[in-house]
Design a protein around this motif. Sequence first.
Motif, PDB file in Angstrom:
ATOM      1  N   ARG A 173      23.779 -15.531   5.996  1.00  0.00           N
ATOM      2  CA  ARG A 173      24.764 -16.279   6.768  1.00  0.00           C
ATOM      3  C   ARG A 173      24.117 -17.287   7.708  1.00  0.00           C
ATOM      4  NH1 ARG A 173      27.341 -10.686   8.724  1.00  0.00           N
ATOM      5  NH2 ARG A 173      25.110 -10.507   9.135  1.00  0.00           N
ATOM      6  N   LEU A 174      24.812 -18.400   7.918  1.00  0.00           N
ATOM      7  CA  LEU A 174      24.427 -19.387   8.932  1.00  0.00           C
ATOM      8  C   LEU A 174      24.941 -18.904  10.280  1.00  0.00           C
ATOM      9  CD1 LEU A 174      23.291 -22.328   9.451  1.00  0.00           C
ATOM     10  CD2 LEU A 174      25.656 -23.100   9.227  1.00  0.00           C
ATOM     11  N   ASP A 175      24.096 -18.996  11.319  1.00  0.00           N
ATOM     12  CA  ASP A 175      24.553 -18.506  12.622  1.00  0.00           C
ATOM     13  C   ASP A 175      25.303 -19.591  13.405  1.00  0.00           C
ATOM     14  OD1 ASP A 175      22.781 -19.764  14.843  1.00  0.00           O
ATOM     15  OD2 ASP A 175      21.295 -19.083  13.402  1.00  0.00           O
ATOM     16  N   GLU A 176      26.060 -19.154  14.370  1.00  0.00           N
ATOM     17  CA  GLU A 176      26.936 -20.042  15.135  1.00  0.00           C
ATOM     18  C   GLU A 176      26.166 -21.107  15.907  1.00  0.00           C
ATOM     19  OE1 GLU A 176      30.869 -19.710  16.061  1.00  0.00           O
ATOM     20  OE2 GLU A 176      30.166 -19.756  13.988  1.00  0.00           O
ATOM     21  N   LEU A 177      25.010 -20.744  16.430  1.00  0.00           N
ATOM     22  CA  LEU A 177      24.245 -21.698  17.225  1.00  0.00           C
ATOM     23  C   LEU A 177      23.795 -22.875  16.362  1.00  0.00           C
ATOM     24  CD1 LEU A 177      23.249 -22.053  20.126  1.00  0.00           C
ATOM     25  CD2 LEU A 177      21.114 -20.937  19.451  1.00  0.00           C
ATOM     26  N   GLN A 178      23.249 -22.581  15.178  1.00  0.00           N
ATOM     27  CA  GLN A 178      22.814 -23.668  14.304  1.00  0.00           C
ATOM     28  C   GLN A 178      24.004 -24.498  13.823  1.00  0.00           C
ATOM     29  OE1 GLN A 178      19.765 -24.433  14.253  1.00  0.00           O
ATOM     30  NE2 GLN A 178      19.074 -22.545  15.235  1.00  0.00           N
ATOM     31  N   ALA A 179      25.122 -23.850  13.550  1.00  0.00           N
ATOM     32  CA  ALA A 179      26.315 -24.593  13.137  1.00  0.00           C
ATOM     33  C   ALA A 179      26.762 -25.558  14.232  1.00  0.00           C
ATOM     34  CB  ALA A 179      27.438 -23.618  12.789  1.00  0.00           C
ATOM     35  N   ALA A 180      26.712 -25.109  15.475  1.00  0.00           N
ATOM     36  CA  ALA A 180      27.105 -25.961  16.590  1.00  0.00           C
ATOM     37  C   ALA A 180      26.170 -27.160  16.727  1.00  0.00           C
ATOM     38  CB  ALA A 180      27.125 -25.147  17.888  1.00  0.00           C
ATOM     39  N   PHE A 181      24.863 -26.917  16.561  1.00  0.00           N
ATOM     40  CA  PHE A 181      23.898 -28.014  16.618  1.00  0.00           C
ATOM     41  C   PHE A 181      24.138 -29.006  15.475  1.00  0.00           C
ATOM     42  CE2 PHE A 181      20.572 -24.975  18.638  1.00  0.00           C
ATOM     43  CZ  PHE A 181      21.143 -25.149  19.881  1.00  0.00           C
ATOM     44  N   LEU A 182      24.365 -28.483  14.282  1.00  0.00           N
ATOM     45  CA  LEU A 182      24.535 -29.341  13.112  1.00  0.00           C
ATOM     46  C   LEU A 182      25.807 -30.180  13.191  1.00  0.00           C
ATOM     47  CD1 LEU A 182      23.303 -26.790  10.445  1.00  0.00           C
ATOM     48  CD2 LEU A 182      22.251 -29.027  10.901  1.00  0.00           C
ATOM     49  N   ARG A 183      26.829 -29.662  13.817  1.00  0.00           N
ATOM     50  CA  ARG A 183      28.056 -30.447  13.989  1.00  0.00           C
ATOM     51  C   ARG A 183      27.767 -31.710  14.791  1.00  0.00           C
ATOM     52  NH1 ARG A 183      32.912 -27.388  16.514  1.00  0.00           N
ATOM     53  NH2 ARG A 183      34.001 -29.239  15.702  1.00  0.00           N
ATOM     54  N   ILE A 184      26.925 -31.601  15.794  1.00  0.00           N
ATOM     55  CA  ILE A 184      26.581 -32.756  16.628  1.00  0.00           C
ATOM     56  C   ILE A 184      25.810 -33.788  15.806  1.00  0.00           C
ATOM     57  CG2 ILE A 184      25.141 -33.492  18.567  1.00  0.00           C
ATOM     58  CD1 ILE A 184      25.835 -30.658  19.796  1.00  0.00           C
ATOM     59  N   LYS A 185      24.829 -33.329  15.069  1.00  0.00           N
ATOM     60  CA  LYS A 185      23.963 -34.249  14.337  1.00  0.00           C
ATOM     61  C   LYS A 185      24.640 -34.823  13.092  1.00  0.00           C
ATOM     62  CE  LYS A 185      19.510 -33.270  14.554  1.00  0.00           C
ATOM     63  NZ  LYS A 185      18.220 -32.551  14.417  1.00  0.00           N
TER      64      LYS A 185
END
Length: 378
Positions: free
Chosen positions: A244-256
Motif C-alpha cells: 500500500r501507498l501511505d498517506e504521507l507520500q500521497a499527500a506529497f504527491l498531490r502537491i507535486k
Amino acid sequence: MDAERNFAFVDLALTNSRYAPQLKEAAARVIDSGRYLAGEETAAFEHELAHALGVTHCIGVSNGLDAIRLIFRAYIELGRLAPGDEVIIPANTFIASVLPVAELGLRPVMMPASDRDMNLDFDAIEEYMSPRTKAVLLVHLYGTPCWRPDVCTSLHERGILLIEDCAQAVGARTEAPGLSGGHAAGGLGDAAAISFYPTKNLGALGDGGSVATSDAELAKTVRILANYGSDRRYHNLYRGYNNRLDELQAAFLRIKLRDLEAEGERRREVAAAYDACIDNPWVTTPAIFPDMQQVWHQYVVRSPYRDRLKIYLESCGIPSDIHYAVPPHRQPCFEGFFADERLKRAEEMADSVLSLPIADLSAEQARHIASIINRFKP
C-alpha cells in the motif's frame, strides 16, 4: 542559478525546496489526521492521477517494482497469463522491468532496443514472438513514449496484453491514441506501472508507485492483492502482499502532481538547448520527436568514447551517470538464463550511453555544458 556553479546530477533538496511550504503543511495535515494508511489523501491522489492519465482507475502502491509485480500477478489470477507464458521486454531497461516477470514463472524474452529512440524496436518485434507470447512490456525509457499504433493495435487484436512500464514517463503524451483513445503515457495500453521514486519527474519523499488501468476487473484484483489478498477484513481471496501507498507520500504527491506539466515543459526547454548546442562528431544526441511530448526523465547521449567523455566532464565539474551500464540479461542473477547472441546490440548500447544533468537545470546551464562537450576530443 549561475551557469558556472558546481553542478549536481540530482539535488533532491533543491528539487523539493520549491514545494517546501506546501509539503510541510501536508505533513502536518496528515499527522494531525491520525490516519496514515488507506485514508482521504490516498483516495484523492488516486482520483487526481487517474484524471491526469485519462484512465478510470489508479491504485496507489508501495513502489514501481511492486506495481509491475501486481499487474502480472493479477493477470495470472484472472487467467489471462500462466506460468511459462512469454513476455517481450526491451533489453535496454532497469532490472525492475524484468524481476517480477521471472519471479512469477513467466518467461522474459529480451530484445534489443531501437537506435531511433532506445525504446522497444517495433520493426523487429515479430522476430522475438512465438505461440507462447502473451504480453509485451512497453518501457517508456528516459521519458520518451514507447508506442506505435499500427503495431500495438495489431498485437492487441491478437490477444497480447500491452503493459506499460511508465516509471520514467508520467506526463509524456503521444499524438497517436492508445487502446482507449487517450494520449497520455500510462493510459495507452491495458495497464501501466508507475514509480514515484524521489528522483522521478513526479517523485515522492520516499518510495511509492501506482497501477493505472481502465480495466475494472484488473483494478479490483490489483487492489485486493496489494492488501494481503484481502477483499474484506479477515477474508483473503489470494495469497497477497502488503503493497500500500501511505498517506504521507500521497499527500506529497498531490502537491507535486499539480506542477507536473510545468516540470515537463522545463525539461523540454533544457533538452532543446542541449539539442541545439551540442555539436561534436563523437557525441550523438537523443532524438526529439514532434509527434510526442517527451518529459526527459534522463537526457542520454551516446558516444563510442563514453568512458573518456565521462572522465572529461568530471574534470570540468560536470557530473554524469549511466542508465544503464549493465543490461538485465548480463546481471549475475540471470546468469545462464538468456542465450541470444542478438542481445550484443543491447550490450553495445550499454557501453555507449551517458546521462547528462537535466534535473533542476536551466537552458542557460545546458548551453554551458554543451560548450564543454563540444571541446571534447577522444
